[in-house]
Design a protein around this motif. Structure first.
Motif, PDB file in Angstrom:
ATOM      1  N   GLY A  78      46.343  36.059  44.026  1.00  0.00           N
ATOM      2  CA  GLY A  78      45.851  36.418  45.351  1.00  0.00           C
ATOM      3  C   GLY A  78      44.358  36.660  45.364  1.00  0.00           C
ATOM      4  N   LEU A  79      43.841  37.292  44.300  1.00  0.00           N
ATOM      5  CA  LEU A  79      42.401  37.522  44.194  1.00  0.00           C
ATOM      6  C   LEU A  79      41.647  36.204  44.075  1.00  0.00           C
ATOM      7  CD1 LEU A  79      39.976  39.407  43.861  1.00  0.00           C
ATOM      8  CD2 LEU A  79      40.491  39.519  41.410  1.00  0.00           C
ATOM      9  N   LEU A  80      42.158  35.301  43.256  1.00  0.00           N
ATOM     10  CA  LEU A  80      41.495  34.005  43.081  1.00  0.00           C
ATOM     11  C   LEU A  80      41.493  33.202  44.378  1.00  0.00           C
ATOM     12  CD1 LEU A  80      42.861  32.968  39.569  1.00  0.00           C
ATOM     13  CD2 LEU A  80      40.586  33.845  40.123  1.00  0.00           C
ATOM     14  N   LEU A  81      42.602  33.225  45.097  1.00  0.00           N
ATOM     15  CA  LEU A  81      42.657  32.513  46.375  1.00  0.00           C
ATOM     16  C   LEU A  81      41.686  33.115  47.380  1.00  0.00           C
ATOM     17  CD1 LEU A  81      46.510  31.972  46.798  1.00  0.00           C
ATOM     18  CD2 LEU A  81      44.805  30.268  46.159  1.00  0.00           C
ATOM     19  N   SER A  82      41.510  34.425  47.327  1.00  0.00           N
ATOM     20  CA  SER A  82      40.610  35.086  48.268  1.00  0.00           C
ATOM     21  C   SER A  82      39.154  34.719  48.032  1.00  0.00           C
ATOM     22  CB  SER A  82      40.777  36.608  48.171  1.00  0.00           C
ATOM     23  OG  SER A  82      42.093  36.996  48.508  1.00  0.00           O
ATOM     24  N   VAL A  83      38.816  34.326  46.802  1.00  0.00           N
ATOM     25  CA  VAL A  83      37.438  33.913  46.511  1.00  0.00           C
ATOM     26  C   VAL A  83      37.334  32.390  46.491  1.00  0.00           C
ATOM     27  CG1 VAL A  83      36.897  36.038  45.293  1.00  0.00           C
ATOM     28  CG2 VAL A  83      37.801  34.098  44.014  1.00  0.00           C
ATOM     29  N   LEU A  84      38.256  31.753  47.197  1.00  0.00           N
ATOM     30  CA  LEU A  84      38.202  30.317  47.517  1.00  0.00           C
ATOM     31  C   LEU A  84      38.512  29.398  46.341  1.00  0.00           C
ATOM     32  CD1 LEU A  84      35.079  30.254  49.875  1.00  0.00           C
ATOM     33  CD2 LEU A  84      37.421  30.957  50.351  1.00  0.00           C
ATOM     34  N   VAL A  85      39.229  29.899  45.342  1.00  0.00           N
ATOM     35  CA  VAL A  85      39.748  29.013  44.302  1.00  0.00           C
ATOM     36  C   VAL A  85      40.862  28.162  44.930  1.00  0.00           C
ATOM     37  CG1 VAL A  85      40.975  28.922  42.100  1.00  0.00           C
ATOM     38  CG2 VAL A  85      39.164  30.605  42.458  1.00  0.00           C
ATOM     39  N   PRO A  86      40.907  26.860  44.687  1.00  0.00           N
ATOM     40  CA  PRO A  86      41.922  26.008  45.311  1.00  0.00           C
ATOM     41  C   PRO A  86      43.343  26.482  45.026  1.00  0.00           C
ATOM     42  CG  PRO A  86      40.218  24.672  44.291  1.00  0.00           C
ATOM     43  CD  PRO A  86      39.952  26.085  43.878  1.00  0.00           C
ATOM     44  N   ARG A  87      44.173  26.493  46.062  1.00  0.00           N
ATOM     45  CA  ARG A  87      45.548  26.977  45.904  1.00  0.00           C
ATOM     46  C   ARG A  87      46.370  26.051  45.018  1.00  0.00           C
ATOM     47  NH1 ARG A  87      50.693  27.394  48.604  1.00  0.00           N
ATOM     48  NH2 ARG A  87      50.176  25.657  49.996  1.00  0.00           N
ATOM     49  N   THR A  88      46.050  24.764  45.028  1.00  0.00           N
ATOM     50  CA  THR A  88      46.776  23.838  44.164  1.00  0.00           C
ATOM     51  C   THR A  88      46.654  24.250  42.700  1.00  0.00           C
ATOM     52  OG1 THR A  88      46.385  22.021  45.711  1.00  0.00           O
ATOM     53  CG2 THR A  88      47.007  21.438  43.469  1.00  0.00           C
TER      54      THR A  88
END
Length: 242
Positions: A78-88
């Motif tokens: 969730g933290l990585l997705l919040s800093v715009l890391v690709p969800r794939t």
């Protein structure tokens, strides 16, 4: 005599001193820009830190947690997705670390965590930004998103328009209620989450994969494709009279 001494120098007798004029709109705009700037700096800083982290070592340490590994992966994802890391990439990693089933659940939880966090952060930073442009394109876009509600969220989430976290920040600036946004995001995330988690598990342990384990990914892909096609057909029929 007392009146003359108490009167400020240069004041005109009988004149009313004007109160300082405050501009609420200007203050609101400055505050909004300040918040947006702080949000950009925070997200950029965390994204830079995430790029420098030894993700392989962190993954091994998380897996070693045992039963708590799924929770740790969900929070980290969730933290990585919040800093715009690709969800794939995040979802494939969840499948590779935890397996197809547990990885899919953890990846979906990560998506919900990121969707919630980005929505509220976007609302904190830019709430009312669209409404401030009364009569403009952004105001019309906000009205369309609000009228379409759940359907608009599903459409935006199904189509790869922007990174997962960025869409959450953008939705926070709209008038779309959080319940419709979170429900639509969760529904739209399920097919791709299952698909990429299965792919990640297959990459990590090819020998364990079979037709039954791949079936959920195939079904999810077919379902998401059918939903997008159906939505496009319905939208064309609605827009045709206009």
């Amino acid at each position: 005599m007392t009146d003359n001494l108490d009167r400020p120098t240069g004041a005109i007798p009988g004149a009313v001193q004007a109160a300082p004029i405050c501009h609420p709109a200007a203050m609101s705009r400055r505050h909004r820009l300040l918040r947006v700037g702080l949000l950009i700096l925070g997200v950029g800083g965390l994204a830079g830190a995430a790029a420098l982290l030894p993700m392989r070592e962190i993954g091994d340490a998380v897996v070693a947690l045992g039963p708590g590994a799924a929770v740790a992966v969900a929070v980290l994802g969730g933290l990585l997705l919040s800093v715009l890391v690709p969800r794939t990439a995040v979802t494939v990693a969840c499948g590779a670390l935890l397996g197809a089933a547990t990885g899919a659940i953890a990846a979906l939880a990560a998506a919900i965590i990121a969707a919630t966090a980005t929505y509220y952060l976007g609302r904190w930073a830019g709430r009312g930004a669209l409404q401030a442009k009364t009569g403009g394109r952004l105001a019309r876009l906000d009205g369309w998103l609000n009228r379409r509600g759940l359907a608009a969220v599903l459409l935006v989430r199904f189509l790869p328009l922007a990174p997962f976290g960025l869409v959450g920040y953008a939705y926070g600036t709209t008038s779309v209620c959080r319940k419709r946004y979170l429900l639509g995001t969760t529904i739209a995330a399920i097919p791709s989450t299952v698909t990429y988690a299965v792919i990640g598990a297959a990459v990590a342990a090819p020998g364990r994969m079979g037709p039954l384990t791949i079936a959920p990914a195939v079904i999810s892909f077919i379902l998401s494709t059918a939903i997008v096609i159906r939505w496009r057909q319905t939208s064309r029929r609605v827009l045709a009279p206009a």
